[in-house]
Design a protein around this motif. Structure first.
Motif, PDB file in Angstrom:
ATOM      1  N   ASP A  55       9.729 -15.941  -9.445  1.00  0.00           N
ATOM      2  CA  ASP A  55       9.087 -17.015  -8.672  1.00  0.00           C
ATOM      3  C   ASP A  55       7.606 -16.722  -8.479  1.00  0.00           C
ATOM      4  O   ASP A  55       6.746 -17.604  -8.631  1.00  0.00           O
ATOM      5  CB  ASP A  55       9.745 -17.149  -7.298  1.00  0.00           C
ATOM      6  CG  ASP A  55      11.156 -17.705  -7.384  1.00  0.00           C
ATOM      7  OD1 ASP A  55      11.367 -18.607  -8.204  1.00  0.00           O
ATOM      8  OD2 ASP A  55      12.024 -17.234  -6.632  1.00  0.00           O
ATOM      9  N   HIS A  57       8.934 -30.314  -4.865  1.00  0.00           N
ATOM     10  CA  HIS A  57       9.725 -30.879  -5.956  1.00  0.00           C
ATOM     11  C   HIS A  57       9.669 -29.988  -7.194  1.00  0.00           C
ATOM     12  O   HIS A  57      10.680 -29.787  -7.884  1.00  0.00           O
ATOM     13  CB  HIS A  57       9.222 -32.286  -6.299  1.00  0.00           C
ATOM     14  CG  HIS A  57       9.395 -33.259  -5.178  1.00  0.00           C
ATOM     15  ND1 HIS A  57      10.634 -33.632  -4.698  1.00  0.00           N
ATOM     16  CD2 HIS A  57       8.481 -33.931  -4.417  1.00  0.00           C
ATOM     17  CE1 HIS A  57      10.484 -34.500  -3.703  1.00  0.00           C
ATOM     18  NE2 HIS A  57       9.186 -34.693  -3.514  1.00  0.00           N
ATOM     19  N   ARG A 109       9.195 -26.789  -7.090  1.00  0.00           N
ATOM     20  CA  ARG A 109       9.970 -25.597  -6.767  1.00  0.00           C
ATOM     21  C   ARG A 109      11.453 -25.819  -7.013  1.00  0.00           C
ATOM     22  O   ARG A 109      12.157 -24.924  -7.499  1.00  0.00           O
ATOM     23  CB  ARG A 109       9.702 -25.223  -5.298  1.00  0.00           C
ATOM     24  CG  ARG A 109      10.573 -24.115  -4.735  1.00  0.00           C
ATOM     25  CD  ARG A 109      10.465 -22.819  -5.527  1.00  0.00           C
ATOM     26  NE  ARG A 109       9.097 -22.374  -5.677  1.00  0.00           N
ATOM     27  CZ  ARG A 109       8.690 -21.537  -6.613  1.00  0.00           C
ATOM     28  NH1 ARG A 109       9.561 -21.083  -7.509  1.00  0.00           N
ATOM     29  NH2 ARG A 109       7.438 -21.178  -6.678  1.00  0.00           N
ATOM     30  N   PHE A 110      11.932 -27.024  -6.731  1.00  0.00           N
ATOM     31  CA  PHE A 110      13.345 -27.357  -6.965  1.00  0.00           C
ATOM     32  C   PHE A 110      13.663 -27.231  -8.462  1.00  0.00           C
ATOM     33  O   PHE A 110      14.669 -26.641  -8.857  1.00  0.00           O
ATOM     34  CB  PHE A 110      13.632 -28.782  -6.471  1.00  0.00           C
ATOM     35  CG  PHE A 110      15.043 -29.243  -6.723  1.00  0.00           C
ATOM     36  CD1 PHE A 110      16.096 -28.834  -5.903  1.00  0.00           C
ATOM     37  CD2 PHE A 110      15.324 -30.085  -7.791  1.00  0.00           C
ATOM     38  CE1 PHE A 110      17.401 -29.266  -6.165  1.00  0.00           C
ATOM     39  CE2 PHE A 110      16.614 -30.522  -8.048  1.00  0.00           C
ATOM     40  CZ  PHE A 110      17.662 -30.098  -7.220  1.00  0.00           C
ATOM     41  N   LEU A 111      12.781 -27.769  -9.321  1.00  0.00           N
ATOM     42  CA  LEU A 111      12.999 -27.693 -10.763  1.00  0.00           C
ATOM     43  C   LEU A 111      12.907 -26.250 -11.260  1.00  0.00           C
ATOM     44  O   LEU A 111      13.699 -25.813 -12.102  1.00  0.00           O
ATOM     45  CB  LEU A 111      11.968 -28.562 -11.493  1.00  0.00           C
ATOM     46  CG  LEU A 111      12.068 -30.071 -11.253  1.00  0.00           C
ATOM     47  CD1 LEU A 111      10.882 -30.784 -11.885  1.00  0.00           C
ATOM     48  CD2 LEU A 111      13.369 -30.618 -11.838  1.00  0.00           C
ATOM     49  N   ASP A 163      13.472 -23.478  -9.512  1.00  0.00           N
ATOM     50  CA  ASP A 163      14.638 -22.713  -9.054  1.00  0.00           C
ATOM     51  C   ASP A 163      15.858 -23.008  -9.918  1.00  0.00           C
ATOM     52  O   ASP A 163      16.636 -22.105 -10.257  1.00  0.00           O
ATOM     53  CB  ASP A 163      14.932 -23.036  -7.588  1.00  0.00           C
ATOM     54  CG  ASP A 163      13.897 -22.445  -6.645  1.00  0.00           C
ATOM     55  OD1 ASP A 163      13.129 -21.554  -7.101  1.00  0.00           O
ATOM     56  OD2 ASP A 163      13.842 -22.860  -5.477  1.00  0.00           O
ATOM     57  N   GLY A 164      16.048 -24.304 -10.280  1.00  0.00           N
ATOM     58  CA  GLY A 164      17.174 -24.661 -11.138  1.00  0.00           C
ATOM     59  C   GLY A 164      17.067 -24.019 -12.504  1.00  0.00           C
ATOM     60  O   GLY A 164      18.063 -23.514 -13.058  1.00  0.00           O
ATOM     61  N   ALA A 165      15.854 -24.017 -13.058  1.00  0.00           N
ATOM     62  CA  ALA A 165      15.655 -23.424 -14.382  1.00  0.00           C
ATOM     63  C   ALA A 165      15.903 -21.918 -14.342  1.00  0.00           C
ATOM     64  O   ALA A 165      16.537 -21.340 -15.234  1.00  0.00           O
ATOM     65  CB  ALA A 165      14.258 -23.718 -14.882  1.00  0.00           C
ATOM     66  N   ALA A 172      17.776 -20.288 -12.178  1.00  0.00           N
ATOM     67  CA  ALA A 172      19.196 -20.042 -11.956  1.00  0.00           C
ATOM     68  C   ALA A 172      19.992 -20.174 -13.253  1.00  0.00           C
ATOM     69  O   ALA A 172      20.872 -19.358 -13.571  1.00  0.00           O
ATOM     70  CB  ALA A 172      19.740 -21.019 -10.903  1.00  0.00           C
ATOM     71  N   GLY A 173      19.681 -21.187 -14.043  1.00  0.00           N
ATOM     72  CA  GLY A 173      20.345 -21.361 -15.316  1.00  0.00           C
ATOM     73  C   GLY A 173      20.066 -20.193 -16.256  1.00  0.00           C
ATOM     74  O   GLY A 173      20.940 -19.722 -16.992  1.00  0.00           O
ATOM     75  N   GLN A 185      22.152 -17.178 -15.126  1.00  0.00           N
ATOM     76  CA  GLN A 185      23.560 -17.340 -15.489  1.00  0.00           C
ATOM     77  C   GLN A 185      23.773 -17.064 -16.969  1.00  0.00           C
ATOM     78  O   GLN A 185      24.744 -16.413 -17.371  1.00  0.00           O
ATOM     79  CB  GLN A 185      24.028 -18.751 -15.143  1.00  0.00           C
ATOM     80  CG  GLN A 185      24.195 -19.000 -13.654  1.00  0.00           C
ATOM     81  CD  GLN A 185      24.560 -20.439 -13.353  1.00  0.00           C
ATOM     82  OE1 GLN A 185      24.695 -21.252 -14.258  1.00  0.00           O
ATOM     83  NE2 GLN A 185      24.747 -20.752 -12.066  1.00  0.00           N
TER      84      GLN A 185
END
Length: 383
Positions: free
Chosen positions: A346, A364, A366-368, A370-372, A374-375, A378
């Motif tokens: 981050d 907004h 940051r939301f994208l 964080d999702g990227a 996290a993926g 994983q």
């Protein structure tokens, strides 16, 4: 004897990618006009006629026309090679050209052979000293000790003094040299000639001559009353935008008394710098449309394709930088995040955004992000 001292033409140089040959031809034409207007006997060019050792055919044509115009105006020309010139190429056919009034001196072994000029008051011995590459000159003269600008110029001027002492009493003396003399101030567009970390020489090596016509530094200046730089005839960096480019008109009386006057040269295209937000700049500064322009943008977010927008309004905008009006973006690295703990990834992304546009990621974004991330984590865990 009336002399016109110029140097550092740098014909063939570009200005932030823009060719300057037309500007250079226009300004150098002013030298011929000065010869006619002021009755100049000889024009001294103290090195760097060209900007490159192998100039383009167009650059050669520009220099040739300028020299022809000066000769047609009635002045003898004495020129030396500078650190940008190829001494061998520039000095080719020098013996033949001298018969036509163009004296090109490029060899260190000929520094004590003057070009003899004459007027009603008698002879003037003009000693053209080319740029002396320390190692080459040291080898040519068989000097002991380390190579340095100080050592080779001291040797050159010692040889000149010996020759001058053997000439008739009252012979006036002029020395031309291409060097960085202590007391001179660089303009910022000169190429370094440092050897072993030292590129300057003491002005004392030129003591005792009636006039010393220096080249290499691009700003007109007086090191000592009889030791002067003419500067370049055009500005070659925005640091020179306040310079008034000129040549020295030098009169030598029968007894060696010297008077010098700066003669302004034509301005082909002025330089200017502006700072502000893009939208504000685009609706102002109408008087700068014909200037080479340096622009510093202060928009908080970097505009899209700003140079294209600027050049619609200012065709000669050539340099652009972006310094947003806020704290240094790099200082954002040291600030705590607005909420929650941030991972190293981050922080790296936030640092990248701060450097590129001057602001951190929005909520907004940051939301994208964080999702990227996290993926990505994983996928790494599964893989």
């Amino acid at each position: 004897m009336r002399l016109l001292h110029t140097s550092d033409w740098h014909v063939g140089r570009t200005f932030h990618g823009r060719p300057l040959l037309a500007d250079q031809a226009s300004v150098l034409g002013g030298l011929a006009d000065t010869v006619r207007t002021h009755g100049v006997d000889a024009v001294l060019i103290s090195g760097d006629l060209y900007d490159r050792a192998i100039p383009s055919p167009e650059a050669v044509q520009t220099v040739t026309r300028a020299l022809e115009d000066i000769r047609a105006a009635g002045a003898v020309i004495v020129a030396t090679s500078g650190n940008h010139d190829s001494a061998t190429r520039l000095g080719a056919f020098g013996g033949f050209l001298a018969a036509g009034g163009l004296h090109l001196r490029t060899s260190p072994t000929r520094v004590a052979e003057p070009v003899l000029l004459h007027d009603a008051d008698g002879p003037v011995a003009c000693y053209p000293v080319p740029y002396l590459e320390p190692e080459i000159a040291r080898s040519a003269w068989g000097l002991d000790g380390p190579a340095s600008h100080q050592a080779v110029l001291a040797r050159a001027t010692d040889d000149i003094r010996a020759d001058l002492a053997a000439r008739p009493a009252g012979t006036r003396s002029v020395v031309m040299a291409h060097a960085f003399v202590t007391g001179g101030s660089a303009a910022g567009s000169e190429r370094s000639i440092a050897v072993g970390g030292v590129e300057s020489v003491s002005a004392d090596v030129f003591e005792g001559f009636d006039y010393v016509a220096l080249g290499h530094l691009h700003g007109r200046q007086t090191v000592r009353e009889r030791i002067r730089y003419s500067g370049s005839p055009l500005p070659y960096s925005f640091s020179e935008r306040s310079h008034r480019k000129s040549a020295w008109l030098v009169d030598l009386d029968a007894d060696g008394a010297m008077r010098a006057e700066a003669i302004d040269l034509p301005v082909a295209r002025p330089l200017a710098s502006v700072r502000g937000r893009l939208d504000d700049i685009l609706v102002a500064h109408a008087d700068l449309a014909d200037h080479y322009l340096e622009v510093e943008l202060t928009d908080p977010v970097r505009p899209v394709d700003p140079m294209r927008q600027l050049q619609r309004r200012f065709p000669y905008a050539v340099k652009l930088s972006w310094q947003p009006e806020q704290d240094d973006p790099r200082s954002l690295r040291d600030r705590a995040p607005a909420s929650g703990a941030m991972s190293a990834d981050d922080e790296l992304i936030d640092d990248f955004l701060s450097e590129c546009r001057g602001s951190r990621a929005s909520r907004h974004e940051r939301f994208l992000i964080d999702g990227a991330l996290a993926g990505h984590r994983q996928a790494e865990a599964a893989g």
